[in-house]
Design a protein around this motif. Sequence first.
Motif, short mmCIF file in Angstrom:
data_model
loop_
_atom_site.label_atom_id
_atom_site.label_comp_id
_atom_site.label_asym_id
_atom_site.label_seq_id
_atom_site.Cartn_x
_atom_site.Cartn_y
_atom_site.Cartn_z
N GLY A 120 0.77 -1.23 0.00
CA GLY A 120 0.00 0.00 0.00
C GLY A 120 0.80 1.28 0.00
O GLY A 120 0.22 2.38 -0.02
N ARG A 121 2.13 1.18 -0.02
CA ARG A 121 2.97 2.37 -0.02
C ARG A 121 3.77 2.45 -1.31
O ARG A 121 4.28 1.45 -1.80
CB ARG A 121 3.96 2.36 1.17
N GLN A 122 3.89 3.67 -1.84
CA GLN A 122 4.63 3.91 -3.08
C GLN A 122 6.10 3.53 -2.92
O GLN A 122 6.73 3.86 -1.92
CB GLN A 122 4.51 5.39 -3.47
N THR A 123 6.63 2.83 -3.90
CA THR A 123 8.06 2.54 -3.90
C THR A 123 8.84 3.86 -3.98
O THR A 123 8.37 4.85 -4.51
CB THR A 123 8.44 1.65 -5.08
N GLY A 124 10.05 3.82 -3.46
CA GLY A 124 10.88 5.03 -3.42
C GLY A 124 10.81 5.72 -2.07
O GLY A 124 11.74 6.44 -1.70
N GLY A 125 9.73 5.48 -1.33
CA GLY A 125 9.55 6.15 -0.05
C GLY A 125 9.86 5.31 1.16
O GLY A 125 9.67 5.75 2.30
N PHE A 126 10.37 4.09 0.95
CA PHE A 126 10.69 3.21 2.08
C PHE A 126 12.08 3.46 2.65
O PHE A 126 12.28 3.41 3.86
CB PHE A 126 10.59 1.74 1.64
N GLY A 127 13.04 3.69 1.79
CA GLY A 127 14.42 3.84 2.21
C GLY A 127 14.72 5.22 2.77
O GLY A 127 13.86 6.10 2.83
N LEU A 128 15.97 5.40 3.17
CA LEU A 128 16.42 6.72 3.61
C LEU A 128 16.24 7.72 2.49
O LEU A 128 15.83 8.87 2.70
CB LEU A 128 17.89 6.65 4.05
N LEU A 129 16.54 7.29 1.27
CA LEU A 129 16.30 8.08 0.06
C LEU A 129 15.83 7.14 -1.04
O LEU A 129 16.10 5.94 -1.01
CB LEU A 129 17.56 8.80 -0.40
N GLY A 130 15.13 7.70 -2.00
CA GLY A 130 14.73 6.95 -3.18
C GLY A 130 14.94 7.79 -4.41
O GLY A 130 15.04 9.02 -4.34
N THR A 131 15.03 7.15 -5.56
CA THR A 131 15.28 7.87 -6.80
C THR A 131 14.36 7.38 -7.91
O THR A 131 14.00 6.20 -7.96
CB THR A 131 16.74 7.73 -7.27
N PHE A 132 13.99 8.29 -8.81
CA PHE A 132 13.15 7.98 -9.96
C PHE A 132 13.83 8.47 -11.24
O PHE A 132 14.67 9.37 -11.22
CB PHE A 132 11.78 8.66 -9.85
N SER A 133 13.39 7.89 -12.36
CA SER A 133 13.88 8.30 -13.69
C SER A 133 12.70 8.69 -14.56
O SER A 133 11.62 8.10 -14.47
CB SER A 133 14.64 7.15 -14.35
N PHE A 134 12.93 9.69 -15.43
CA PHE A 134 11.90 10.14 -16.37
C PHE A 134 12.47 10.14 -17.78
O PHE A 134 12.18 11.02 -18.60
CB PHE A 134 11.39 11.52 -15.96
N ASN A 135 13.27 9.12 -18.07
CA ASN A 135 13.85 8.93 -19.39
C ASN A 135 12.74 8.71 -20.42
O ASN A 135 11.59 8.44 -20.07
CB ASN A 135 14.81 7.73 -19.35
N GLY A 136 13.08 8.81 -21.69
CA GLY A 136 12.08 8.73 -22.75
C GLY A 136 11.29 7.45 -22.80
O GLY A 136 10.20 7.42 -23.38
N ASN A 137 11.80 6.38 -22.22
CA ASN A 137 11.09 5.10 -22.29
C ASN A 137 10.34 4.75 -21.01
O ASN A 137 9.80 3.65 -20.89
CB ASN A 137 12.07 3.96 -22.62
N LYS A 138 10.28 5.67 -20.05
CA LYS A 138 9.61 5.38 -18.79
C LYS A 138 8.10 5.61 -18.89
O LYS A 138 7.60 6.17 -19.86
CB LYS A 138 10.20 6.23 -17.66
N THR A 139 7.37 5.19 -17.85
CA THR A 139 5.91 5.32 -17.84
C THR A 139 5.48 6.76 -18.08
O THR A 139 4.57 7.03 -18.87
CB THR A 139 5.34 4.81 -16.51
N VAL A 140 6.11 7.70 -17.39
CA VAL A 140 5.98 9.12 -17.73
C VAL A 140 7.38 9.66 -17.98
O VAL A 140 8.35 9.21 -17.37
CB VAL A 140 5.26 9.94 -16.64
N THR A 141 7.49 10.60 -18.89
CA THR A 141 8.81 11.06 -19.31
C THR A 141 8.85 12.57 -19.49
O THR A 141 7.83 13.20 -19.75
CB THR A 141 9.22 10.39 -20.64
N CYS A 142 10.04 13.11 -19.35
CA CYS A 142 10.26 14.50 -19.77
C CYS A 142 11.51 14.56 -20.65
O CYS A 142 12.25 15.53 -20.64
CB CYS A 142 10.36 15.44 -18.58
#
Length: 387
Positions: free
Chosen positions: A204-226
């Motif tokens: 029930g919790r979004q990934t990335g928010g469990f650890g001390l820090l989390g990271t995401f990518s917005f590369n052209g092939n990701k679910t959402v991109t910039c």
Amino acid sequence: MNKFQEIISFIKSIYPEKDFIPLHEPKFLGNEKKYLCDAIDSTFVSSVGAYVNKFEEMIAEIAGTQYAVATVNGTSALHMAMLVAGVKRDDLVITQSLTFIATCNAISYIGAEPVFLDVDRSSAGLSPESLEHWLKNNTYLKTDKDIGKLNCYHHLTNKRVAAVVPMHTFGHPVMIEEIVNICENYGIPVVEDAAESLGSSYRGRQTGGFGLLGTFSFNGNKTVTCGGGGAIVTNDGDMAKKAKHLTTQAKVPHQWEFIHDEIGYNYRMPNLNAALACAQLEQLQKLITDKRAIAETYKAFFSDKAYHYFDEPPNSRSNFWLNAVLFSDKKERDEFLAISNAAQVMTRPVWRPMHQLPMFKEFLKDGLENTNYLADRLVNIPSSARF
């Protein structure tokens, strides 16, 4: 008709308007052009601008964290997250061999060394069982008197285990809660590589928010991109402030002076990219809803086939960034890859495991049984949302 034609025909039925079916293409459904034009009209097109701030607010809300820091890509986000978590040259960083190379490149930028542990077959992500077994049999704990902190050290090299970096493979969450609990017993911070799992959740919790820090990518092939882009998320205000400072060339705020107080990095996301990202994030749930519907269609199709569909693991809700199928062996996998790509249906194997690459093959590792099993059999199949 070859034995894989039924699979290829089914994929073409999901994407009937396509002569060539890509693995994953971006979808621009809403305010992308509007926000881009607004950013251009503002003249703030570089790393300062209203959309950068808005993007950070949106990502923090999605991740369920107090802070977010925008970066130029996911690799820079991971590099910076490990730096502010305290990883230093010659430290050890535990991760999985079955990952995209950016995970290990970021470790190498610091001068640290990866330790490759096995994955679970259910998630293709770092196994808590492998982690606990390796720590129990290969490390010892010591309180460093100069900082009064409990640290974990490798028996044979006496190198500090400075972080654990699990990666949520193809958007499928690892057993991140269990990993964090194990690491707390050893005084090791967790930095989540959630590059592929925006919108995925574990218990029930979004990934990335469990650890001390989390990271995401917005590369052209990701679910959402910039186009490019990344983000660091955390609940630690000091670490967020440090990350923002270092990603902005470590420039000390001043109305006109250029003063820098340590080595910094040109890692801030430009406002143009942030404008695109904000519009894309507005569509996140719509995209995931369709991608989950595609996954259900694949799951039903493969339910009576000789090939195993790679479903979301227990206690998880996946964004199904990339769907995957397991074949019986490497020979069958390679045959399908050749036939499907020749038919203009883009498929690909999982990444070559890191421990098999020349620059990483000498580093510490465990048996990697599941890693090698999946690497020989797994194939990603087209997963774009249908809009």
